[in-house]
Design a protein around this motif. Structure first.
Motif, PDB file in Angstrom:
ATOM      1  N   ARG A 151       5.989 -34.158-100.782  1.00  0.00           N
ATOM      2  CA  ARG A 151       6.744 -33.754-102.442  1.00  0.00           C
ATOM      3  C   ARG A 151       5.284 -33.706-102.893  1.00  0.00           C
ATOM      4  NH1 ARG A 151      12.354 -34.033-104.064  1.00  0.00           N
ATOM      5  NH2 ARG A 151      12.708 -35.523-102.243  1.00  0.00           N
TER       6      ARG A 151
ATOM      7  N   GLU B 289       8.483 -41.439-100.727  1.00  0.00           N
ATOM      8  CA  GLU B 289       9.993 -41.034-101.123  1.00  0.00           C
ATOM      9  C   GLU B 289      11.157 -42.776-101.256  1.00  0.00           C
ATOM     10  OE1 GLU B 289      12.339 -37.496-101.718  1.00  0.00           O
ATOM     11  OE2 GLU B 289      10.550 -38.331-102.000  1.00  0.00           O
TER      12      GLU B 289
ATOM     13  N   VAL C 187      11.336 -43.895 -97.301  1.00  0.00           N
ATOM     14  CA  VAL C 187      11.748 -42.813 -95.918  1.00  0.00           C
ATOM     15  C   VAL C 187      10.511 -42.205 -94.906  1.00  0.00           C
ATOM     16  CG1 VAL C 187      12.554 -40.624 -95.691  1.00  0.00           C
ATOM     17  CG2 VAL C 187      13.889 -41.547 -97.280  1.00  0.00           C
TER      18      VAL C 187
ATOM     19  N   ASP D 157      16.267 -36.994-105.669  1.00  0.00           N
ATOM     20  CA  ASP D 157      15.977 -35.688-104.767  1.00  0.00           C
ATOM     21  C   ASP D 157      15.892 -34.023-105.142  1.00  0.00           C
ATOM     22  OD1 ASP D 157      15.546 -34.278-102.476  1.00  0.00           O
ATOM     23  OD2 ASP D 157      17.729 -34.874-101.701  1.00  0.00           O
TER      24      ASP D 157
ATOM     25  N   ARG E  74      16.120 -34.043 -99.169  1.00  0.00           N
ATOM     26  CA  ARG E  74      15.537 -35.620 -98.607  1.00  0.00           C
ATOM     27  C   ARG E  74      16.062 -35.408 -97.057  1.00  0.00           C
ATOM     28  NH1 ARG E  74      16.861 -39.784-102.251  1.00  0.00           N
ATOM     29  NH2 ARG E  74      15.018 -39.077-102.369  1.00  0.00           N
ATOM     30  N   ASN E  75      16.562 -34.736 -96.672  1.00  0.00           N
ATOM     31  CA  ASN E  75      17.165 -34.558 -94.834  1.00  0.00           C
ATOM     32  C   ASN E  75      16.088 -34.328 -94.400  1.00  0.00           C
ATOM     33  OD1 ASN E  75      19.843 -35.940 -95.559  1.00  0.00           O
ATOM     34  ND2 ASN E  75      20.973 -33.815 -95.638  1.00  0.00           N
TER      35      ASN E  75
END
Length: 303
Positions: free
Chosen positions: A180, A205, A208, A222, A227-228
């Motif tokens: 990001r 994150e 993650v 998110d 996020r995926n």
């Protein structure tokens, strides 16, 4: 430890956050971590009272931190304190009321700096600048920043403060990570003009980016619904860490610090081993390669 300017204060480039941190750490482990942070030269703590809006969680993380920092034997002059002023119920809950309660819960007379957030579309910049100035004049903190505000409102707050001879926001606490980057890129002109410094937050994150692909606790929003994609990019992060002879956490931190506009990085740690490991990220800063393939919110630049 490296130090950089954050507003008017020289700060260590690494600092410890409080959201979902101290209330999920064994108390004695917290005491040891705080003492060790001081020994390592990074006794800079972002500590908020989470009691408004989506953060109305009855969290005791700030109270626990206050007890732990005293148990660790740190005098107030031994550590830096970045507090929060919330806009969720502002101005009904004004900054004097908020800060009085926040300081009381931590057990401190003043903060060193505060962050004003979260952002709303109806921010009253004039009033915010005035109310922040009142707190600075009262000696309750020295400098201030904003949290995830759009560029145009930060620009407006800076201009209002300067026009009125008041202190403008000096730093921006932004979501900034390997994945990001859009918001920080939108601020680039302010960073390059030395009008603001970047304080990087949510750099893992919510875990993650360090391999916790299904976090079992509440994590940050998110933004942009990516996020995926970040989860899918995890093998690339892991491979990069192995290439550099470090850990994913070290790579995530080093990436942020490789940006010359980053004054410091907020990191969440819950064990002493994590703190010790993360500090070694400084060894990787000069070796971070081009990671453009991991920038996953570029489309936000168009908005």
């Amino acid at each position: 430890m490296l130090y950089r300017r954050l507003g008017d204060i020289e700060v260590p480039v690494l600092s410890l956050g409080s959201w979902n941190t101290w209330d999920r750490v064994d108390f004695q482990e917290a005491v040891v971590m705080i003492a060790r942070a001081a020994e390592l030269g990074c006794a800079f703590f972002d500590v908020a009272h989470y009691d408004m809006g989506p953060h109305a969680e009855n969290s005791r993380t700030d109270v626990i931190f206050g007890k732990a920092v005293r148990e660790a034997g740190l005098k107030r002059e031994d550590w830096l304190y970045c507090g929060k002023l919330w806009l969720w119920e502002y101005p009904a809950k004004g900054f004097t009321q908020q800060l009085t309660r926040a300081l009381d819960r931590v057990g401190a007379e003043r903060a060193d700096m505060v962050v004003v957030g979260d952002y709303f579309n109806t921010v009253d910049n004039e009033r915010i600048v005035d109310d922040v100035a009142e707190q600075i004049d009262a000696g309750r903190f020295t400098t201030w920043g904003v949290n995830n505000w759009p560029y145009q409102d930060v620009r407006a707050a800076i201009d209002i403060a300067r026009r009125r001879g008041l202190q403008p926001p000096r730093f921006a606490q932004l979501k900034y990570s390997l994945a990001r980057r859009a918001m920080a890129e939108k601020y680039r002109s302010l960073f390059e003009a030395n009008e603001l410094a970047l304080q990087a937050s949510d750099v893992f994150e919510g875990g993650v980016l360090v391999g916790k692909l299904r976090p079992g606790r509440k994590i940050g929003a998110d933004v942009g619904g990516i996020r995926n994609q970040i989860v899918a990019a995890w093998p690339r992060v892991d491979a990069l860490a192995k290439e550099l002879g470090g850990t994913p956490a070290q790579v995530a931190i080093a990436f942020c610090l490789a940006n010359p506009h980053t004054s410091n990085v907020l990191m969440g740690v819950s064990r002493l081993a994590q703190l010790t490991e993360n500090v070694r990220a400084l060894e990787l800063v000069e070796r971070i390669p081009d990671t453009a393939d991991l920038w996953l919110d570029k489309k936000e630049m168009e908005q």
